[in-house]
Write an enzyme that holds these catalytic residues in place. Structure first.
Site, PDB file in Angstrom:
ATOM      1  N   VAL A   6      22.139  87.628   4.633  1.00 34.06           N
ATOM      2  CA  VAL A   6      23.370  87.836   3.868  1.00 34.06           C
ATOM      3  C   VAL A   6      24.459  87.565   4.900  1.00 34.06           C
ATOM      4  O   VAL A   6      24.793  88.433   5.696  1.00 34.06           O
ATOM      5  CB  VAL A   6      23.452  89.254   3.272  1.00 34.06           C
ATOM      6  CG1 VAL A   6      24.771  89.452   2.540  1.00 34.06           C
ATOM      7  CG2 VAL A   6      22.272  89.520   2.334  1.00 34.06           C
ATOM      8  N   PRO A   7      24.985  86.334   4.927  1.00 33.02           N
ATOM      9  CA  PRO A   7      25.706  85.830   6.093  1.00 33.02           C
ATOM     10  C   PRO A   7      27.140  86.332   6.262  1.00 33.02           C
ATOM     11  O   PRO A   7      28.113  85.577   6.171  1.00 33.02           O
ATOM     12  CB  PRO A   7      25.673  84.313   5.874  1.00 33.02           C
ATOM     13  CG  PRO A   7      25.654  84.155   4.388  1.00 33.02           C
ATOM     14  CD  PRO A   7      24.833  85.321   3.887  1.00 33.02           C
ATOM     15  N   CYS A   8      27.266  87.596   6.569  1.00 29.95           N
ATOM     16  CA  CYS A   8      28.594  88.160   6.804  1.00 29.95           C
ATOM     17  C   CYS A   8      29.251  87.545   8.041  1.00 29.95           C
ATOM     18  O   CYS A   8      30.474  87.617   8.183  1.00 29.95           O
ATOM     19  CB  CYS A   8      28.529  89.679   6.889  1.00 29.95           C
ATOM     20  SG  CYS A   8      27.317  90.314   8.039  1.00 29.95           S
ATOM     21  N   HIS A   9      28.463  86.901   8.895  1.00 28.23           N
ATOM     22  CA  HIS A   9      29.036  86.235  10.064  1.00 28.23           C
ATOM     23  C   HIS A   9      29.903  85.043   9.672  1.00 28.23           C
ATOM     24  O   HIS A   9      30.704  84.573  10.466  1.00 28.23           O
ATOM     25  CB  HIS A   9      27.926  85.799  11.037  1.00 28.23           C
ATOM     26  CG  HIS A   9      26.975  84.794  10.483  1.00 28.23           C
ATOM     27  ND1 HIS A   9      25.894  85.154   9.697  1.00 28.23           N
ATOM     28  CD2 HIS A   9      26.949  83.438  10.567  1.00 28.23           C
ATOM     29  CE1 HIS A   9      25.236  84.059   9.345  1.00 28.23           C
ATOM     30  NE2 HIS A   9      25.851  83.007   9.855  1.00 28.23           N
ATOM     31  N   ASN A  69      31.560  94.062   3.405  1.00 33.61           N
ATOM     32  CA  ASN A  69      30.978  93.111   4.344  1.00 33.61           C
ATOM     33  C   ASN A  69      30.371  93.870   5.533  1.00 33.61           C
ATOM     34  O   ASN A  69      29.252  93.596   5.953  1.00 33.61           O
ATOM     35  CB  ASN A  69      32.071  92.142   4.811  1.00 33.61           C
ATOM     36  CG  ASN A  69      31.554  90.947   5.536  1.00 33.61           C
ATOM     37  OD1 ASN A  69      30.474  90.454   5.245  1.00 33.61           O
ATOM     38  ND2 ASN A  69      32.329  90.461   6.490  1.00 33.61           N
TER      39      ASN A  69
END
Length: 182
Positions: A137-140, A128
């Site tokens: 690429v929504p690592c949040h 991540n």
């Protein structure tokens, strides 16, 4: 060597660096991210990119899509992505892209999603953290098992604002006053 063209643009959360090749977006990071120099170095040495100033149509597309995202009118990005990485990293990044807008997941849940044991959450966290395409690429959207906001390469303050933006847009409709979110 493959050419990787780079430019910078402003967002409500600060300047972002974009890098794209002919086939798609390779990097989207906040300009002040501490890991950015290492990411650039890896793209050059491990993946054979020559990083040059310039733009592709992918730069224009991501700028337009991010403007719509921050205006709460876009929930799904369509810009083509190029994500060089290990097979494990790519599986994690694909699982991240499947986390729905306005929701969150934990590292353990992502591990199960890719067929790993929930105890693989550290490895999931590592992959991540190596994601080079912020927001898209929504690592949040990954939080701790206890619901806490865990680390985010762009800074926890940005993670909190991104999650607040998505929740407001999903559950309350587009915010009347964007400034209140940022």
């Amino acid at each position: 060597m493959k050419e990787l063209l780079t430019s910078t643009f402003d967002t409500p959360l600060g300047p972002m660096v974009t890098m794209a090749e002919r086939q798609g977006l390779v990097l989207l990071e906040f300009a002040d991210r501490p890991a950015l120099p290492a990411e650039k170095h890896e793209l050059q040495t491990r993946y054979g990119y020559a990083i040059l100033p310039g733009r592709t149509p992918h730069h224009d597309q991501i700028e337009q899509e991010l403007a719509a995202y921050f205006a709460c009118t876009l929930q799904q990005f369509t810009v083509p992505l190029v994500t060089p990485g290990s097979s494990f990293q790519i599986r994690v990044w694909n699982a991240l892209r499947a986390v729905p807008y306005g929701t969150t997941s934990t590292y353990g849940e992502l591990a199960v999603t890719i067929g790993a044991q929930p105890s693989a959450s550290r490895a999931i966290g590592g992959a991540n953290g190596q994601n080079r395409i912020a927001i898209v690429v929504p690592c949040h959207r990954v939080i701790g098992a206890d619901g806490s906001l865990t680390g985010y390469g762009g800074g926890k303050h940005r993670k909190e604002k991104l999650l607040r933006l998505e929740r407001a847009a999903k559950f309350d409709g587009p915010p009347a006053e964007q400034v209140s979110l940022f």
